[in-house]
Design a protein around this motif. Structure first.
Motif: not given
Length: 322
Positions: A291-296, A298-304
């Motif tokens: 996701d080019g709009l989120m840091s690693i 944040e993007g990972f945590s939200k997916a979890v």
């Protein structure tokens, strides 16, 4: 089902630090890159195959944290018309199959690759239209002379090693849709299946729920990636789904990869998970973050967080109400 992550996004961390972080999020599994496009920051086949002690320590580092390896991944183009590029990709696929056998990992993920349009070609050629008829001639030659012979051999190698091949259905490669996967599976054997990623279905105009049903009925889903895609309703009219702009040009692109829940709502993701259960897939859902709009983090945590709400973990048991 179990929840995992493709650890390539943590390639800047040492393996044990990455594993500690992943375990702290409550995940069950890791998918590890062994070369090709994902690199091998955490899992170098040459090192592990050459040293039984390092192989044992590597396995212990994962299992001691309550994790399992869902797949070894070496996405590459072993059919590239330039031998200098194809041969290393082919070699890493073969080494990864051997390593998966040693580690008792059931799946190796990769791409089908894409050949050129004749023996002297320099670059891959991905036909996407049936006319002019030249494209049909190219497609026929590619499949008969390159795609089927290569994957028949690799499929036999994988079967002998008790490993399944999960081909990611990705545009630009010969196997990119449910029908192309099933075509190859029919020709090359049942060790060939899909590493199904909904994000690549959405941008090709394919409903991932139906892709799960089509492939699941055939027993052809070997692994599953969790990644989302958003389609820009304005930009898609200018560029179409085969938008060739760089991924970094996010404001103007027709579509872009998103973390789970930011391209499609959780009801859609619940439908995908339910369809996986319906067709008998009870293995790992592996998060891939691009996701080019989120840091690693944040993007990972939200997916979890989002997947934990819709993942079906427990066995059904008997239908007590019937």
């Amino acid at each position: 089902m179990k929840l995992g992550v493709f650890t390539v996004l943590f390639g800047g961390k040492p393996l044990e630090e990455a594993l500690d972080y992943i375990a702290s999020k409550g995940l069950d599994a890791v998918e590890l890159g062994t070369g090709g496009y994902p690199g091998n920051a955490h899992c170098d086949p040459d090192t592990l195959l050459a040293d039984a002690g390092k192989l044992r320590d590597f396995k212990h580092a994962i299992e001691s944290r309550g994790l399992m390896i869902s797949a070894l991944s070496c996405h590459a183009n072993p059919l590239h018309p330039q031998k200098a590029l194809a041969e290393p990709d082919d070699a890493v696929i073969r080494k990864t199959i051997e390593l998966a056998n040693r580690l008792e990992v059931p799946v190796v993920n990769t791409f089908s690759g894409c050949p050129g349009d004749h023996e002297g070609a320099k670059y891959p050629n991905w036909p996407v239209a049936p006319w002019p008829n030249d494209y049909q001639d190219i497609l026929k030659w590619q499949w008969e002379e390159k795609v089927i012979p290569y994957w028949s051999e690799i499929g036999s190698l994988a079967e002998a090693a008790n490993v399944k091949i999960g081909l990611e259905l990705h545009g630009g490669f010969s196997v990119h849709s449910p029908s192309t996967l099933l075509r190859l599976r029919d020709a090359a054997g049942k060790s060939i299946g899909a590493n199904l990623d909904p994000s690549h279905m959405w941008w090709q105009g394919i409903d991932p729920v139906q892709a799960v049903r089509i492939l699941g009925r055939a027993g052809a889903i070997h692994h599953f990636h969790a990644k989302d895609t958003s389609i820009d309703p304005i930009n898609v009219n200018a560029h179409g789904i085969t938008d060739m702009q760089p991924y970094t040009n996010m404001l103007d692109r027709a579509w872009q990869f998103r973390t789970v829940g930011f391209g499609h709502d959780l009801k859609t993701w619940a439908d995908i998970i339910s369809e996986l259960r319906l067709v008998g897939y009870d293995y790992v859902v592996s998060i891939e973050h691009e996701d080019g709009l989120m840091s690693i983090d944040e993007g990972f945590s939200k997916a979890v967080q989002n997947l934990q709400q819709v993942l079906i973990r427990e066995p059904l048991g008997e239908m007590w109400w019937v």
